[in-house]
Design a protein around this motif. Structure first.
Motif, PDB file in Angstrom:
ATOM      1  N   ASP A   1       0.833  -1.211   0.000  1.00 37.46           N
ATOM      2  CA  ASP A   1       0.000   0.000   0.000  1.00 37.46           C
ATOM      3  C   ASP A   1       0.866   1.258   0.000  1.00 37.46           C
ATOM      4  O   ASP A   1       0.577   2.228  -0.717  1.00 37.46           O
ATOM      5  N   ARG A   2       1.920   1.254   0.810  1.00 33.56           N
ATOM      6  CA  ARG A   2       2.807   2.420   0.873  1.00 33.56           C
ATOM      7  C   ARG A   2       3.505   2.636  -0.471  1.00 33.56           C
ATOM      8  O   ARG A   2       3.669   3.778  -0.914  1.00 33.56           O
ATOM      9  N   CYS A   3       3.902   1.546  -1.119  1.00 36.47           N
ATOM     10  CA  CYS A   3       4.560   1.669  -2.426  1.00 36.47           C
ATOM     11  C   CYS A   3       3.609   2.255  -3.464  1.00 36.47           C
ATOM     12  O   CYS A   3       4.000   3.127  -4.251  1.00 36.47           O
ATOM     13  N   VAL A   4       2.362   1.798  -3.481  1.00 36.61           N
ATOM     14  CA  VAL A   4       1.383   2.319  -4.428  1.00 36.61           C
ATOM     15  C   VAL A   4       1.125   3.807  -4.158  1.00 36.61           C
ATOM     16  O   VAL A   4       1.100   4.627  -5.080  1.00 36.61           O
ATOM     17  N   ALA A   5       0.939   4.152  -2.887  1.00 34.32           N
ATOM     18  CA  ALA A   5       0.643   5.543  -2.538  1.00 34.32           C
ATOM     19  C   ALA A   5       1.799   6.472  -2.904  1.00 34.32           C
ATOM     20  O   ALA A   5       1.593   7.591  -3.380  1.00 34.32           O
ATOM     21  N   ALA A   6       3.022   6.000  -2.701  1.00 30.77           N
ATOM     22  CA  ALA A   6       4.184   6.854  -2.936  1.00 30.77           C
ATOM     23  C   ALA A   6       4.557   6.943  -4.408  1.00 30.77           C
ATOM     24  O   ALA A   6       5.054   7.976  -4.863  1.00 30.77           O
TER      25      ALA A   6
ATOM     26  N   SER B   1      -9.165   0.326  -2.639  1.00 32.30           N
ATOM     27  CA  SER B   1      -8.499   1.354  -1.835  1.00 32.30           C
ATOM     28  C   SER B   1      -7.181   1.818  -2.449  1.00 32.30           C
ATOM     29  O   SER B   1      -6.659   2.872  -2.068  1.00 32.30           O
ATOM     30  N   LEU B   2      -6.649   1.058  -3.394  1.00 31.81           N
ATOM     31  CA  LEU B   2      -5.361   1.420  -3.986  1.00 31.81           C
ATOM     32  C   LEU B   2      -5.463   2.685  -4.831  1.00 31.81           C
ATOM     33  O   LEU B   2      -4.473   3.392  -5.017  1.00 31.81           O
ATOM     34  N   GLY B   3      -6.637   2.958  -5.375  1.00 30.23           N
ATOM     35  CA  GLY B   3      -6.847   4.194  -6.105  1.00 30.23           C
ATOM     36  C   GLY B   3      -6.244   4.238  -7.489  1.00 30.23           C
ATOM     37  O   GLY B   3      -6.057   5.323  -8.056  1.00 30.23           O
TER      38      GLY B   3
ATOM     39  N   PRO C   1       1.637   3.838  -9.526  1.00 33.94           N
ATOM     40  CA  PRO C   1       1.780   3.124 -10.798  1.00 33.94           C
ATOM     41  C   PRO C   1       0.567   3.374 -11.692  1.00 33.94           C
ATOM     42  O   PRO C   1      -0.502   3.773 -11.224  1.00 33.94           O
ATOM     43  N   ASP C   2       0.736   3.116 -12.973  1.00 32.79           N
ATOM     44  CA  ASP C   2      -0.364   3.334 -13.917  1.00 32.79           C
ATOM     45  C   ASP C   2      -1.487   2.325 -13.724  1.00 32.79           C
ATOM     46  O   ASP C   2      -2.645   2.613 -14.053  1.00 32.79           O
ATOM     47  N   ALA C   3      -1.173   1.138 -13.223  1.00 33.18           N
ATOM     48  CA  ALA C   3      -2.189   0.120 -12.976  1.00 33.18           C
ATOM     49  C   ALA C   3      -1.583  -0.972 -12.105  1.00 33.18           C
ATOM     50  O   ALA C   3      -0.355  -1.093 -11.980  1.00 33.18           O
TER      51      ALA C   3
END
Length: 244
Positions: free
Chosen positions: A24-29, A59-61, A32-34
């Motif tokens: 989750d932290r990696c996605v938020a920071a 929740s990843l957005g 990524p495009d998908a």
């Protein structure tokens, strides 16, 4: 450049909360495009596990496409549901399942490799039906010229990229057909260890790229996912391992 996070085998019901929080932290920071999720979102295909898994993916957005894994179908102790209504509990994730994603210069095509029943004892192993392959090839035929084509499946189509096995029936022929059709790589999970294996088929190189797991069911590597970068027609795979 297109950046994808390729994740697999989260196994809600046996998930690793620390690994999920790290992802989750990696996605938020990094935004990524998908996210490409190649199956086994759940452990026992219960409605509650699908709800938790679906809530997490939403929740990843970012855009998400989800493949169905062997753990996402009711198991042998519920044979009626497995054979006659295996997808009844998918409501929480239905819109993400086998969702074809078109990104600038990149197309992600789904390929189903699970089966309700097989003529062998171990139904957890993969199977590519004629219908599943036909649908994937039809989607590839519609891809704009010049796009990088990534096929998303749960099971590796052939073994060799990791110590775990998939023994996917019809996988070898499917890999050959996908290569001939112009696919550049097949993304998969199931074996819980990452790999990136180039395969020569019909004068072309098609890559088999496997992701690790974010569950407690690790095998030879710690919790991990793949970062896949696509730029100028080239594909780079970076295995992201959770430290500690």
């Amino acid at each position: 450049m297109i950046r994808l996070f390729h994740v697999s085998d989260v196994h809600f019901g046996a998930e690793d909360p620390a690994a999920i929080a790290w992802f989750d932290r990696c996605v938020a920071a990094e935004a990524p495009d998908a996210v490409v999720m190649t199956g086994d979102l759940t452990m026992r295909a219960t409605r509650g596990e699908f709800q938790r898994g679906g809530d997490w993916l939403r929740s990843l957005g970012v855009p998400v496409t989800l493949e169905v894994g062997n753990h996402d179908i009711p198991y042998y102790w519920d044979p009626f549901r497995r054979l006659f209504s295996p997808y009844q509990r998918y409501a929480a994730v239905e819109k993400m399942i086998e969702r074809e994603l078109d990104l600038p210069g990149v197309t992600i095509v789904p390929l189903k490799t699970t089966a309700r029943a097989q003529w062998r004892w171990n139904w957890s192993k993969g199977r590519v039906s004629a219908g599943s392959l036909r649908r994937a090839l039809a989607m590839i035929d519609e891809v704009p010229d010049g796009n990088v084509i990534l096929v998303a499946a749960h099971h590796p189509l052939i073994d060799g990229g990791a110590k775990g096995t998939a023994k996917t029936r019809g996988g070898d022929a499917a890999l050959d057909a996908l290569a001939k059709a112009g696919a550049h790589a097949v993304l998969s999970g199931h074996v819980h260890d990452p790999f990136d294996l180039p395969i020569e088929r019909s004068g072309r190189t098609i890559r088999m790229i496997g992701a690790g797991t974010l569950s407690k069911r690790t095998r030879y590597t710690p919790p991990a996912f793949n970062e896949i970068r696509v730029e100028g027609g080239a594909i780079q795979t970076i295995v992201r391992r959770m430290e500690g």
